[in-house]
Design a protein around this motif. Structure first.
Motif, PDB file in Angstrom:
ATOM      1  N   ASP A  65     -25.954 -21.914 -21.768  1.00 10.68           N
ATOM      2  CA  ASP A  65     -25.145 -21.003 -22.577  1.00 10.68           C
ATOM      3  C   ASP A  65     -24.155 -21.788 -23.435  1.00 10.68           C
ATOM      4  O   ASP A  65     -22.974 -21.874 -23.134  1.00 10.68           O
ATOM      5  N   THR A  85     -16.744 -22.759 -34.427  1.00 11.82           N
ATOM      6  CA  THR A  85     -17.409 -22.564 -33.135  1.00 11.82           C
ATOM      7  C   THR A  85     -16.700 -23.356 -32.046  1.00 11.82           C
ATOM      8  O   THR A  85     -16.522 -22.861 -30.927  1.00 11.82           O
ATOM      9  N   HIS A  88     -13.726 -21.437 -31.074  1.00 11.68           N
ATOM     10  CA  HIS A  88     -14.123 -20.282 -30.271  1.00 11.68           C
ATOM     11  C   HIS A  88     -14.405 -20.697 -28.823  1.00 11.68           C
ATOM     12  O   HIS A  88     -13.991 -20.018 -27.877  1.00 11.68           O
ATOM     13  N   ASN A  92     -12.566 -19.577 -25.349  1.00  9.38           N
ATOM     14  CA  ASN A  92     -13.310 -19.114 -24.176  1.00  9.38           C
ATOM     15  C   ASN A  92     -12.889 -19.881 -22.930  1.00  9.38           C
ATOM     16  O   ASN A  92     -12.822 -19.326 -21.837  1.00  9.38           O
ATOM     17  N   LYS A  95      -9.695 -18.529 -21.405  1.00 12.06           N
ATOM     18  CA  LYS A  95      -9.754 -17.107 -21.060  1.00 12.06           C
ATOM     19  C   LYS A  95      -9.435 -16.854 -19.586  1.00 12.06           C
ATOM     20  O   LYS A  95      -9.912 -17.569 -18.709  1.00 12.06           O
ATOM     21  N   ARG A 161     -21.049 -14.220 -17.465  1.00  8.54           N
ATOM     22  CA  ARG A 161     -21.193 -14.616 -18.865  1.00  8.54           C
ATOM     23  C   ARG A 161     -21.543 -13.425 -19.753  1.00  8.54           C
ATOM     24  O   ARG A 161     -21.128 -13.366 -20.898  1.00  8.54           O
ATOM     25  N   SER A 162     -22.323 -12.474 -19.224  1.00  5.08           N
ATOM     26  CA  SER A 162     -22.689 -11.316 -20.044  1.00  5.08           C
ATOM     27  C   SER A 162     -21.531 -10.325 -20.180  1.00  5.08           C
ATOM     28  O   SER A 162     -21.414  -9.649 -21.194  1.00  5.08           O
ATOM     29  N   GLN A 163     -20.664 -10.240 -19.174  1.00  7.26           N
ATOM     30  CA  GLN A 163     -19.516  -9.327 -19.224  1.00  7.26           C
ATOM     31  C   GLN A 163     -18.397  -9.866 -20.111  1.00  7.26           C
ATOM     32  O   GLN A 163     -17.780  -9.123 -20.852  1.00  7.26           O
ATOM     33  N   TRP A 164     -18.126 -11.163 -19.985  1.00  3.91           N
ATOM     34  CA  TRP A 164     -17.065 -11.809 -20.765  1.00  3.91           C
ATOM     35  C   TRP A 164     -17.685 -13.006 -21.466  1.00  3.91           C
ATOM     36  O   TRP A 164     -18.530 -13.692 -20.920  1.00  3.91           O
ATOM     37  N   ASP A 165     -17.231 -13.290 -22.645  1.00  7.20           N
ATOM     38  CA  ASP A 165     -17.814 -14.359 -23.453  1.00  7.20           C
ATOM     39  C   ASP A 165     -17.314 -15.718 -22.964  1.00  7.20           C
ATOM     40  O   ASP A 165     -16.166 -16.089 -23.225  1.00  7.20           O
ATOM     41  N   GLN A 167     -19.309 -18.529 -23.644  1.00  6.62           N
ATOM     42  CA  GLN A 167     -20.279 -19.405 -24.279  1.00  6.62           C
ATOM     43  C   GLN A 167     -19.682 -20.785 -24.520  1.00  6.62           C
ATOM     44  O   GLN A 167     -18.568 -20.918 -25.007  1.00  6.62           O
TER      45      GLN A 167
END
Length: 170
Positions: A65, A85, A88, A92, A95, A161-165, A167
């Motif tokens: 990911d 990126t 970003h 993440n 977070k 990972r799918s619930q919160w970003d 990446q």
């Protein structure tokens, strides 16, 4: 805290790239893969791009990911996108997910898809919290944590990972 791994598009991922990746992973840094010299590649169809991305992800597995950006330093193609990126991914990495939110979303999921029983013993995960660490790390409190196998851990990681970003973040 974020490393940009630059790969030569004409050569593909090489042993030296994998050595650098292992250092990134060992030091728990965020990752952005930059494929440079994209202007020299002839076949740029979507299928070719997907194939190139899959080859990179397979070589760096099990961590899959992370963003991959195709650039050209010569033509300055997508140079700013690399920096955006990386920023970003850095965000993440910083977070924090509140414990109440983690438990509210994960406990029903775990109840519907519990870890498989081992040696006739049923595993119950009762509580989840994010640890105070430089990279996002989560603690799952269970009655028999030693019986939770790697496939179920990967399942939980993928759900996080799918619930919160997250990446690009280990």
């Amino acid at each position: 805290d974020v490393c940009i791994l630059m790969i030569d598009a004409t050569r593909g991922i090489e042993a030296q790239d994998l050595n650098i990746y292992s250092l990134i992973q060992k030091n728990k840094k965020g990752l952005v893969v930059c494929v440079n010299k994209w202007d020299l590649v002839e076949n740029k169809t979507n299928a070719d791009i997907k194939g190139y991305e899959n080859a990179i992800r397979e070589r760096i597995a099990p961590f899959k990911d992370f963003p991959i950006i195709f650039t050209s330093a010569l033509t300055k193609q997508r140079i700013f996108k690399v920096m955006e990126t990386a920023l970003h991914v850095y965000e993440n990495k910083q977070k924090k997910v509140p414990t109440a939110q983690l438990n509210e979303r994960f406990l029903p999921l775990i109840e519907n898809y519990p870890p498989p029983a081992t040696k006739g013993k049923y595993i119950k995960i009762k509580y989840i919290t994010q640890l105070a660490s430089p990279t996002p790390a989560f603690a799952f409190f269970a009655n028999l944590p030693q019986y939770i196998k790697d496939p179920y851990r990967r399942f939980l990681e993928n759900k996080l990972r799918s619930q919160w970003d997250f990446q690009g973040v280990p």
